[in-house]
Design a protein around this motif. Structure first.
Motif, PDB file in Angstrom:
ATOM      1  N   TRP A  92      -8.255  -2.889   4.903  1.00 19.28           N
ATOM      2  CA  TRP A  92      -7.209  -1.718   5.245  1.00 19.28           C
ATOM      3  C   TRP A  92      -7.709  -0.953   6.237  1.00 19.28           C
ATOM      4  N   ILE A 100      -3.748   0.667  -3.244  1.00 19.85           N
ATOM      5  CA  ILE A 100      -3.172  -0.637  -2.846  1.00 19.85           C
ATOM      6  C   ILE A 100      -2.922  -1.269  -4.151  1.00 19.85           C
ATOM      7  N   SER A 135       0.850  -1.209   0.039  1.00 16.80           N
ATOM      8  CA  SER A 135       0.116  -0.011  -0.038  1.00 16.80           C
ATOM      9  C   SER A 135       0.880   1.188  -0.047  1.00 16.80           C
TER      10      SER A 135
END
Length: 212
Positions: free
Chosen positions: A180, A143, A138
């Motif tokens: 995330w 990402i 990331s």
């Protein structure tokens, strides 16, 4: 000013619109009208393609900078191609191209299936298979996926949008979900690697951890 050409050689040019144009950018034409964007006015306008009459503002942005414009309508793209039916039974990309010449010396259109970056085409020549091993990394607003031991294929940014400040990531192999931490919104989210099924899992106003 906006101009139009009545003949393909560019001769017989005529001024169509020459007033209240601050910073025109993109332009397109559909049927009897031309459409254009104005960067400074943040607007989309149209007028008759030959006379400039019936000028109308069809969109006035609110803090949006509209640069280009394109009219899409099915009547502008008549005809048929092999990819038009069920995407050619391809799982991902269907690419139309000319086939071998026929007896008349013309080409019939055919197609082949193709895959996005890091995917490989299966033996049925229709199904794309995901990579067996890959790395996810990331950056602040992205990402990305990287396939190791493959120097000829660059990393691919996953089509997951509206990432603001990615602090940590994780991956669920069975269900193929990417997780995330968003440091700006102080949330934990997830989505499939193709960008679908984005969901908010947890909101923590006083987020302090950096791993999932």
């Amino acid at each position: 000013m906006l101009k139009t050409s009545c003949i393909i050689s560019g001769q017989d040019r005529r001024v169509v619109v020459d007033t209240h144009l601050l910073s025109p950018r993109g332009i397109t034409q559909y049927k009897d009208f031309i459409y254009w964007t104005d960067l400074e006015k943040k607007s989309i306008e149209r007028a008759h393609k030959l006379t400039g009459h019936n000028r109308t503002t069809i969109h006035q942005g609110h803090g949006e900078y509209v640069m280009d414009i394109l009219v899409f309508q099915e009547s502008r793209q008549p005809g048929w191609n092999p990819c038009g039916a069920d995407n050619g039974n391809c799982s991902h990309l269907c690419l139309m191209h000319p086939g071998p010449p026929n007896q008349a010396g013309t080409f019939n259109m055919t197609f082949s299936c193709a895959c996005p970056t890091h995917y490989t085409l299966a033996s049925d020549n229709k199904t794309c298979l995901p990579p067996h091993a890959f790395l996810l990394f990331s950056q602040k607003g992205d990402i990305s996926r990287l396939v190791p031991n493959n120097d000829h294929v660059p990393p691919s940014i996953l089509p997951i949008h509206n990432l603001r400040n990615v602090k940590a990531i994780d991956y669920d192999v069975p269900d193929k979900f990417v997780y995330w931490i968003d440091g700006r919104s102080k949330t934990i989210k997830r989505a499939h690697e193709n960008g679908t099924e984005v969901s908010l899992l947890l909101c923590i106003p006083h987020l302090s951890f950096m791993t999932i």
